[in-house]
Design a protein around this motif. Structure first.
Motif, PDB file in Angstrom:
ATOM      1  N   LEU A   1       1.172  -0.971   0.258  1.00 56.41           N
ATOM      2  CA  LEU A   1      -0.365   0.311   0.268  1.00 56.41           C
ATOM      3  C   LEU A   1       0.741   1.152   0.287  1.00 56.41           C
ATOM      4  O   LEU A   1       1.718   1.211   0.602  1.00 56.41           O
ATOM      5  CB  LEU A   1      -0.842   0.292   1.443  1.00 56.41           C
ATOM      6  N   PRO A   2       0.536   1.832  -0.665  1.00 55.58           N
ATOM      7  CA  PRO A   2       1.341   4.006  -0.507  1.00 55.58           C
ATOM      8  C   PRO A   2       1.600   4.240   1.053  1.00 55.58           C
ATOM      9  O   PRO A   2       0.717   3.622   1.565  1.00 55.58           O
ATOM     10  CB  PRO A   2       0.802   4.470  -1.227  1.00 55.58           C
ATOM     11  N   LYS A   3       2.170   4.774   0.733  1.00 58.73           N
ATOM     12  CA  LYS A   3       2.387   5.601   2.510  1.00 58.73           C
ATOM     13  C   LYS A   3       1.585   6.232   2.913  1.00 58.73           C
ATOM     14  O   LYS A   3       1.733   6.680   4.035  1.00 58.73           O
ATOM     15  CB  LYS A   3       3.785   6.394   2.487  1.00 58.73           C
ATOM     16  N   THR A   4       0.586   6.641   2.025  1.00 57.74           N
ATOM     17  CA  THR A   4      -0.405   7.572   2.156  1.00 57.74           C
ATOM     18  C   THR A   4      -1.918   6.556   3.414  1.00 57.74           C
ATOM     19  O   THR A   4      -2.097   7.639   3.638  1.00 57.74           O
ATOM     20  CB  THR A   4      -1.085   8.000   0.935  1.00 57.74           C
ATOM     21  N   TRP A   5      -1.481   5.302   2.780  1.00 57.47           N
ATOM     22  CA  TRP A   5      -2.448   4.637   4.050  1.00 57.47           C
ATOM     23  C   TRP A   5      -1.062   4.590   5.309  1.00 57.47           C
ATOM     24  O   TRP A   5      -0.480   4.093   5.697  1.00 57.47           O
ATOM     25  CB  TRP A   5      -2.569   3.550   3.561  1.00 57.47           C
ATOM     26  N   LYS A   6      -2.370   5.304   6.255  1.00 59.48           N
ATOM     27  CA  LYS A   6      -1.675   5.343   8.176  1.00 59.48           C
ATOM     28  C   LYS A   6      -2.446   4.074   9.134  1.00 59.48           C
ATOM     29  O   LYS A   6      -4.273   3.912   8.866  1.00 59.48           O
ATOM     30  CB  LYS A   6      -1.575   6.735   8.568  1.00 59.48           C
ATOM     31  N   ALA A   7      -1.038   2.816   8.803  1.00 55.25           N
ATOM     32  CA  ALA A   7      -1.317   2.189  10.540  1.00 55.25           C
ATOM     33  C   ALA A   7      -2.677   2.599  11.629  1.00 55.25           C
ATOM     34  O   ALA A   7      -0.926   3.123  11.883  1.00 55.25           O
ATOM     35  CB  ALA A   7      -0.908   0.777  10.616  1.00 55.25           C
ATOM     36  N   THR A   8      -3.891   2.794  12.511  1.00 56.12           N
ATOM     37  CA  THR A   8      -3.398   3.133  12.913  1.00 56.12           C
ATOM     38  C   THR A   8      -4.189   2.718  13.778  1.00 56.12           C
ATOM     39  O   THR A   8      -4.181   3.099  15.874  1.00 56.12           O
ATOM     40  CB  THR A   8      -5.298   4.430  12.883  1.00 56.12           C
ATOM     41  N   SER A   9      -4.723   1.589  14.428  1.00 55.64           N
ATOM     42  CA  SER A   9      -5.006   0.208  15.116  1.00 55.64           C
ATOM     43  C   SER A   9      -4.217  -0.776  15.142  1.00 55.64           C
ATOM     44  O   SER A   9      -5.128  -1.453  13.375  1.00 55.64           O
ATOM     45  CB  SER A   9      -6.523   0.531  15.444  1.00 55.64           C
ATOM     46  N   VAL A  10      -3.895  -2.033  15.606  1.00 61.01           N
ATOM     47  CA  VAL A  10      -4.013  -2.738  16.068  1.00 61.01           C
ATOM     48  C   VAL A  10      -4.838  -3.959  17.059  1.00 61.01           C
ATOM     49  O   VAL A  10      -4.075  -3.572  18.235  1.00 61.01           O
ATOM     50  CB  VAL A  10      -2.224  -3.563  15.459  1.00 61.01           C
ATOM     51  N   ARG A  11      -5.113  -4.991  16.797  1.00 60.69           N
ATOM     52  CA  ARG A  11      -5.719  -6.002  18.036  1.00 60.69           C
ATOM     53  C   ARG A  11      -5.385  -7.356  17.493  1.00 60.69           C
ATOM     54  O   ARG A  11      -6.313  -7.233  16.773  1.00 60.69           O
ATOM     55  CB  ARG A  11      -6.583  -5.341  19.288  1.00 60.69           C
ATOM     56  N   TYR A  12      -5.191  -8.194  18.461  1.00 60.88           N
ATOM     57  CA  TYR A  12      -4.883 -10.121  18.464  1.00 60.88           C
ATOM     58  C   TYR A  12      -5.703 -10.180  20.073  1.00 60.88           C
ATOM     59  O   TYR A  12      -5.123 -10.360  20.172  1.00 60.88           O
ATOM     60  CB  TYR A  12      -4.127 -10.453  17.584  1.00 60.88           C
ATOM     61  N   ASP A  13      -6.697 -10.616  19.289  1.00 64.78           N
ATOM     62  CA  ASP A  13      -7.682 -11.190  20.621  1.00 64.78           C
ATOM     63  C   ASP A  13      -7.917 -12.983  20.703  1.00 64.78           C
ATOM     64  O   ASP A  13      -8.798 -13.110  19.720  1.00 64.78           O
ATOM     65  CB  ASP A  13      -9.099 -10.502  21.020  1.00 64.78           C
ATOM     66  N   GLY A  14      -7.140 -13.808  20.824  1.00 64.26           N
ATOM     67  CA  GLY A  14      -6.721 -15.415  20.999  1.00 64.26           C
ATOM     68  C   GLY A  14      -8.302 -15.853  21.649  1.00 64.26           C
ATOM     69  O   GLY A  14      -8.755 -17.413  21.749  1.00 64.26           O
ATOM     70  N   ALA A  15      -8.420 -15.146  22.675  1.00 65.03           N
ATOM     71  CA  ALA A  15      -9.785 -16.040  24.030  1.00 65.03           C
ATOM     72  C   ALA A  15     -11.100 -15.867  22.852  1.00 65.03           C
ATOM     73  O   ALA A  15     -12.066 -16.144  23.460  1.00 65.03           O
ATOM     74  CB  ALA A  15      -9.966 -14.899  25.282  1.00 65.03           C
ATOM     75  N   ALA A  16     -10.880 -14.290  22.431  1.00 62.39           N
ATOM     76  CA  ALA A  16     -12.841 -13.885  21.610  1.00 62.39           C
ATOM     77  C   ALA A  16     -12.663 -14.503  20.468  1.00 62.39           C
ATOM     78  O   ALA A  16     -12.199 -13.180  18.956  1.00 62.39           O
ATOM     79  CB  ALA A  16     -12.131 -12.646  21.826  1.00 62.39           C
ATOM     80  N   PHE A  17     -12.632 -15.287  19.947  1.00 62.58           N
ATOM     81  CA  PHE A  17     -12.415 -15.857  18.690  1.00 62.58           C
ATOM     82  C   PHE A  17     -11.514 -15.614  17.815  1.00 62.58           C
ATOM     83  O   PHE A  17     -11.499 -15.837  16.407  1.00 62.58           O
ATOM     84  CB  PHE A  17     -13.819 -15.674  18.060  1.00 62.58           C
ATOM     85  N   ASP A  18     -10.465 -15.362  17.745  1.00 61.36           N
ATOM     86  CA  ASP A  18      -8.709 -15.216  17.785  1.00 61.36           C
ATOM     87  C   ASP A  18      -8.633 -14.362  16.428  1.00 61.36           C
ATOM     88  O   ASP A  18      -9.158 -14.944  14.954  1.00 61.36           O
ATOM     89  CB  ASP A  18      -8.902 -16.125  17.001  1.00 61.36           C
ATOM     90  N   THR A  19      -9.945 -13.289  17.433  1.00 68.05           N
ATOM     91  CA  THR A  19     -10.167 -11.937  15.961  1.00 68.05           C
ATOM     92  C   THR A  19      -8.326 -11.129  15.557  1.00 68.05           C
ATOM     93  O   THR A  19      -7.533 -10.267  16.881  1.00 68.05           O
ATOM     94  CB  THR A  19     -10.903 -11.070  16.461  1.00 68.05           C
ATOM     95  N   TRP A  20      -8.668 -11.047  14.759  1.00 70.58           N
ATOM     96  CA  TRP A  20      -7.785  -9.989  14.506  1.00 70.58           C
ATOM     97  C   TRP A  20      -8.457  -9.057  14.108  1.00 70.58           C
ATOM     98  O   TRP A  20      -9.114  -8.923  13.365  1.00 70.58           O
ATOM     99  CB  TRP A  20      -6.764 -10.467  13.308  1.00 70.58           C
ATOM    100  N   HIS A  21      -7.285  -7.519  14.075  1.00 77.18           N
ATOM    101  CA  HIS A  21      -8.578  -6.413  14.160  1.00 77.18           C
ATOM    102  C   HIS A  21      -6.500  -5.632  13.691  1.00 77.18           C
ATOM    103  O   HIS A  21      -5.925  -5.626  13.397  1.00 77.18           O
ATOM    104  CB  HIS A  21      -8.491  -5.673  14.625  1.00 77.18           C
ATOM    105  N   LEU A  22      -6.467  -4.717  12.995  1.00 79.42           N
ATOM    106  CA  LEU A  22      -5.946  -3.846  11.495  1.00 79.42           C
ATOM    107  C   LEU A  22      -6.553  -2.436  11.071  1.00 79.42           C
ATOM    108  O   LEU A  22      -7.445  -2.905  10.235  1.00 79.42           O
ATOM    109  CB  LEU A  22      -5.190  -4.113  10.666  1.00 79.42           C
ATOM    110  N   GLY A  23      -6.661  -1.524  11.405  1.00 80.99           N
ATOM    111  CA  GLY A  23      -7.736  -0.330  11.101  1.00 80.99           C
ATOM    112  C   GLY A  23      -6.096   0.529  10.179  1.00 80.99           C
ATOM    113  O   GLY A  23      -5.145   1.210  11.284  1.00 80.99           O
ATOM    114  N   PHE A  24      -6.515   1.067   9.255  1.00 80.96           N
ATOM    115  CA  PHE A  24      -6.461   2.381   8.082  1.00 80.96           C
ATOM    116  C   PHE A  24      -6.545   3.938   8.363  1.00 80.96           C
ATOM    117  O   PHE A  24      -8.676   2.910   8.052  1.00 80.96           O
ATOM    118  CB  PHE A  24      -5.928   1.925   7.724  1.00 80.96           C
ATOM    119  N   SER A  25      -5.695   4.858   8.131  1.00 76.89           N
ATOM    120  CA  SER A  25      -6.864   5.889   7.331  1.00 76.89           C
ATOM    121  C   SER A  25      -6.349   5.944   6.339  1.00 76.89           C
ATOM    122  O   SER A  25      -4.670   5.848   5.276  1.00 76.89           O
ATOM    123  CB  SER A  25      -6.009   7.021   8.378  1.00 76.89           C
ATOM    124  N   ALA A  26      -7.087   5.423   4.891  1.00 75.51           N
ATOM    125  CA  ALA A  26      -6.585   6.127   4.061  1.00 75.51           C
ATOM    126  C   ALA A  26      -6.425   7.379   3.847  1.00 75.51           C
ATOM    127  O   ALA A  26      -6.174   7.834   4.407  1.00 75.51           O
ATOM    128  CB  ALA A  26      -8.611   5.714   3.544  1.00 75.51           C
TER     129      ALA A  26
END
Length: 173
Positions: free
Chosen positions: A67-92
Motif C-alpha cells: 500500500l502507498p505510504k498515504t495509508w496510515k495504520a492507526t489500530s491493531v489488536r489480536y485477541d486469542g480468547a475472543a474467537f482468535d480475532t485479528w483487527h487492523l485499522g487504517f486511515s485512507a
C-alpha cells in the motif's frame, strides 16, 4: 442625595466588573488554541502484533503489502480468547477509515459486528481468485470473504474502491 451616590457606585462597580469579565474572556479566547480540523492520527507499527497473531491464530492471518505510504495504520489488536480475532485499522489517503477483521466466530455474527450492521448484497467481486461479497447498509460498507475456518472482513467508511484496494493488498506472508 447621599442615597443616590451609593446607587451610582453600585452601578458603576457592576459595569466595571462586567468590563473586566469581557476583557478576561477575550484574552482567554485569543490565547487558548482552538481549531475545527480533526486531530492528526498517530501511525502505529503493527509488525510485532502481526507476527504474534500469525503464530497464534488457527487460520492464515492477513495484512496489506504494497500500500502507498498515504495509508496510515492507526489500530491493531489480536485477541486469542475472543474467537482468535485479528483487527487492523487504517486511515485512507482521504481520511476515511478502512479496517481488516478476521475471526473464527460464526460468520453471520462476526460480519454483523465487523460491519456494524451491514447486510449482504447480491453483488460479488473476484479479487486474487477469491470471491468476496459486498455488504451495505450498516455503519460501514464491507467486503466479506468466508473461508473454511475463518472469515475475513474489509470494512469501513471508505468507498468500495478503497475497500477493494485494501483487499487486493492482503497477503498471508
Amino acid at each position: 442625595m447621599a442615597g443616590s451616590n451609593g446607587k451610582q457606585k453600585t452601578v458603576r462597580d457592576m459595569v466595571l466588573s462586567l468590563g473586566l469579565i469581557v476583557i478576561a474572556a477575550a484574552i482567554v479566547y485569543v490565547f487558548i488554541p482552538h481549531s475545527d480540523h480533526a486531530p492528526d492520527l498517530k501511525r502505529v507499527d503493527y509488525r510485532v502484533e502481526l507476527l504474534t497473531a500469525r503464530r497464534a491464530a488457527p487460520y492464515p492471518v492477513v495484512a496489506p503489502q504494497g500500500l502507498p505510504k498515504t495509508w496510515k495504520a492507526t489500530s491493531v489488536r489480536y485477541d486469542g480468547a475472543a474467537f482468535d480475532t485479528w483487527h487492523l485499522g487504517f486511515s485512507a489517503p482521504d481520511g476515511q477509515y478502512v479496517q481488516i477483521e478476521q475471526s473464527t466466530q460464526k460468520p453471520a455474527d462476526f460480519v454483523d459486528t465487523a460491519s456494524q450492521g451491514a447486510s449482504a448484497t447480491k453483488t460479488t467481486q473476484t479479487i486474487d481468485g477469491r470471491t468476496w461479497t459486498r455488504y451495505t447498509g450498516g455503519r460501514y460498507d464491507a467486503l466479506v470473504l468466508a473461508e473454511k475456518g475463518s472469515t475475513t472482513v474489509v470494512a469501513g467508511t471508505g468507498s468500495f474502491t478503497q475497500l477493494t484496494e485494501m483487499a487486493q493488498a492482503l497477503r498471508t506472508k
